[in-house]
Design an enzyme around this catalytic site. Structure first.
Site, PDB file in Angstrom:
ATOM      1  N   LEU A  74     -11.069   2.284  -4.106  1.00 28.49           N
ATOM      2  CA  LEU A  74     -11.013   1.452  -2.973  1.00 28.49           C
ATOM      3  C   LEU A  74      -9.603   1.163  -2.541  1.00 28.49           C
ATOM      4  O   LEU A  74      -8.829   1.353  -3.634  1.00 28.49           O
ATOM      5  CB  LEU A  74     -11.720  -0.215  -3.366  1.00 28.49           C
ATOM      6  CG  LEU A  74     -13.409  -0.037  -3.591  1.00 28.49           C
ATOM      7  CD1 LEU A  74     -13.519  -1.659  -3.765  1.00 28.49           C
ATOM      8  CD2 LEU A  74     -13.936   0.365  -2.423  1.00 28.49           C
ATOM      9  N   ASP A  75      -9.340   1.025  -1.408  1.00 32.09           N
ATOM     10  CA  ASP A  75      -7.666   0.781  -0.959  1.00 32.09           C
ATOM     11  C   ASP A  75      -7.258  -0.506  -1.950  1.00 32.09           C
ATOM     12  O   ASP A  75      -8.038  -1.204  -2.234  1.00 32.09           O
ATOM     13  CB  ASP A  75      -7.773   0.572   0.486  1.00 32.09           C
ATOM     14  CG  ASP A  75      -7.977   1.760   1.180  1.00 32.09           C
ATOM     15  OD1 ASP A  75      -7.785   3.033   0.741  1.00 32.09           O
ATOM     16  OD2 ASP A  75      -8.500   1.643   2.392  1.00 32.09           O
ATOM     17  N   LYS A  76      -6.116  -0.422  -1.929  1.00 29.24           N
ATOM     18  CA  LYS A  76      -5.376  -1.607  -2.467  1.00 29.24           C
ATOM     19  C   LYS A  76      -5.821  -3.125  -2.305  1.00 29.24           C
ATOM     20  O   LYS A  76      -6.118  -3.773  -2.878  1.00 29.24           O
ATOM     21  CB  LYS A  76      -3.940  -1.415  -2.811  1.00 29.24           C
ATOM     22  CG  LYS A  76      -3.190  -2.601  -3.448  1.00 29.24           C
ATOM     23  CD  LYS A  76      -1.645  -2.357  -3.456  1.00 29.24           C
ATOM     24  CE  LYS A  76      -0.922  -3.495  -4.064  1.00 29.24           C
ATOM     25  NZ  LYS A  76       0.616  -2.998  -3.939  1.00 29.24           N
TER      26      LYS A  76
END
Length: 231
Positions: A74-76
């Site tokens: 998942l993106d940050k």
């Protein structure tokens, strides 16, 4: 899928903000908070979910060889569900069937879509700056599809439920931006005047067939309370 008493007790060893949703002999499932990387990068080596869970399975023993394996990311700035494998073989088996995983997201976007639901389809390509963009050229990009529906609208903002029909890098973010309804806080694909800190995107649920047991399992994570406050 229910959380066992053992899992609830074990979760006490994780840093505040990371919730252990499920653990068995083969996999770990956690709820990642926004602002935390799945794994480190060359430019950002701050705390990561991978490092935290590696320490967790090793129980603080620096000599332990136990490790975990990243199945997806998942993106940050995206919160929500992450699945990790406890062996290389389990990672391979999960990834081989990943196209059949049901993935549901929630996002707060700018504006109100004209229709109550729909499917966004395009080909996604990546430029030299590693930014994704939509194209009609099938030879220059990969097919991507996202199903969406409006859950609630208020003023000039809407809460959407989204389901990934394909899994491409930044797919949801590009699709919503291409629709004219970028996600709040998206500094890459959003509006330049949007100064909100954090991305209003949440991985709400994952459903898949457990490679070891053959059982269909579903994991859910509630969106942060701030989501409804954005409307």
């Amino acid at each position: 899928m229910g959380t066992s008493r053992r899992t609830r007790l074990a979760a006490g060893y994780l840093p505040k903000g990371i919730r252990l949703l499920h653990e068995d002999t083969h996999i770990l499932v956690v709820h990642k908070p926004a602002g935390l990387l799945t794994m480190g990068t060359l430019s950002d080596k701050t705390a990561t979910v991978y490092a935290v869970l590696t320490d967790y399975v090793r129980k603080g023993n620096s000599k332990s060889r136990k490790r975990i394996f990243i199945v997806h990311r998942l993106d940050k700035d995206t919160s929500g569900i992450l699945v990790f494998a406890k062996s290389g073989d389990m990672k391979r088996r999960l990834q081989e069937g990943w196209q059949d995983v049901e993935k549901r997201y929630m996002a707060v976007v700018h504006g109100v879509p004209k229709h109550a639901s729909g499917i966004e389809t395009c080909f996604l390509a990546e430029n030299k700056a590693h930014v994704m963009y939509a194209t009609d050229d099938p030879h220059n990009g990969k097919l991507s599809q996202t199903s969406w529906r409006v859950m609630q609208s208020r003023g000039d903002r809407s809460l959407l439920e989204l389901r990934l029909l394909t899994g491409r890098k930044h797919q949801i973010r590009v699709h919503l931006s291409d629709m004219g309804h970028p996600i709040l806080g998206d500094r890459i694909y959003g509006r330049h005047k949007d100064r909100r800190r954090g991305l209003a995107l949440h991985a709400a649920s994952l459903a898949f067939t457990h490679p070891a047991s053959g059982e269909r399992v579903t994991f859910e994570a509630e969106a942060p309370p701030t989501f409804m406050q954005l409307l």
